[in-house]
Design a protein around this motif. Structure first.
Motif: not given
Ligand code: FE2
Length: 300
Positions: A142, A144, A274
């Motif tokens: 994903h 952030d 990540h």
């Protein structure tokens, strides 16, 4: 003092910056000038902390970090301080992490903790409302900042502590290495606005709207995506997100590697995704992570 930079064993796109103990020793004196509390209360003190770190490396560290994070071909630095000696404690790592991010920009306010950074544990049992702290489940790839209004240009994740840990490797994927990037980023559904919410623990009261895929100023594909927080409006959006999730997790080019205690992954948040693999069951498992997210700033 020059710094040592190597390519990471898993990818040339990741630059590993090693900091020797003799150089860390030089940081102890300037670090003692600032308490954690003063860093939290006085934003200007973080700049002077960062400057003192950069001075130890004759200005090279800020150059390496900025060049690496802003270059589409790289975009991730792993900073590896040699902290075997116990004098380099957790406060030292908070200060070093703070210095690293202030060499590239400014942190966003972290609503989860009410500070410019967040520290959190993953343990054997957990009653939280997101996958962040669920030890025995993959944290899927994903980016952030998907559910907040602020821009999130980069993120830094420092491993503070690891006790009774097996598994829990770091995972990363560069968009340009992803086999399905062209197919999914050109799908019209990927360019539609999605609604993004978040669970209570994130302390964000609003929802935002944005597409999964867009383009940067150079026309390169960028992504803003996490599996838990988009709220698909219809079958078409739901099926697109499922296809996207499967295509990311099944990528043969996903990098999986262990991260040493004390090391920090510092990544561009537009073209690197990540995540983390599941930990092996252990009643006494404890891992602590520090994260800071933020925006690039002019260094002039
Ligand atoms: Fe994340």
């Amino acid at each position: 003092m020059s710094i040592e930079i190597k390519d990471h064993s898993s990818s040339k796109r990741i630059k590993v910056v090693q900091i020797k103990e003799t150089d860390l020793d030089k940081l102890i004196f300037p670090f003692n000038k600032h308490s954690i509390q003063s860093l939290e209360y006085k934003p200007f003190s973080r700049f002077s902390l960062a400057k003192s770190v950069d001075d130890v490396f004759s200005g090279e560290l800020s150059k390496v970090l900025n060049n690496t994070l802003k270059d589409r071909n790289t975009g991730t630095a792993i900073v590896e301080p040699d902290i075997k000696n116990s004098k380099f404690d957790k406060d030292f790592l908070v200060k070093l992490s703070t210095a690293l991010v202030y060499l590239v920009g400014l942190p966003n306010f972290d609503s989860m903790t009410g500070k410019y950074y967040a520290r959190f544990h993953v343990k054997h049992s957990d009653s939280s409302d997101s996958y962040l702290r669920k030890a025995y489940r993959n944290l899927d790839l994903h980016t952030d900042g998907t559910f907040v209004k602020e821009k999130t240009d980069w993120l830094l994740m420092t491993k503070m502590e690891e006790i009774n840990v097996k598994g829990g490797e770091s995972t990363l994927l560069h968009l340009d290495d992803w086999e399905h990037c062209e197919e999914l980023s050109t799908d019209p559904v990927g360019k539609e606005n999605f609604t993004w919410g978040s669970p209570k623990s994130k302390n964000i009261e609003y929802k935002v709207e944005h597409p999964v895929f867009s383009q940067d100023k150079n026309g390169k594909t960028i992504i803003s995506y996490i599996d838990q927080f988009p709220e698909p409006k219809n079958m078409k959006q739901g099926l697109f997100l499922q296809k996207l999730s499967d295509a990311l997790e099944q990528s043969k080019n996903k990098l999986v590697f262990p991260l040493k205690v004390g090391s920090a992954i510092f990544s561009n948040n537009y073209f690197w995704l990540h995540g983390r693999t599941a930990f092996k069951q252990d009643m006494n498992l404890s891992r602590e992570l520090l994260r800071i997210r933020g925006v690039f700033a002019d260094q002039n």
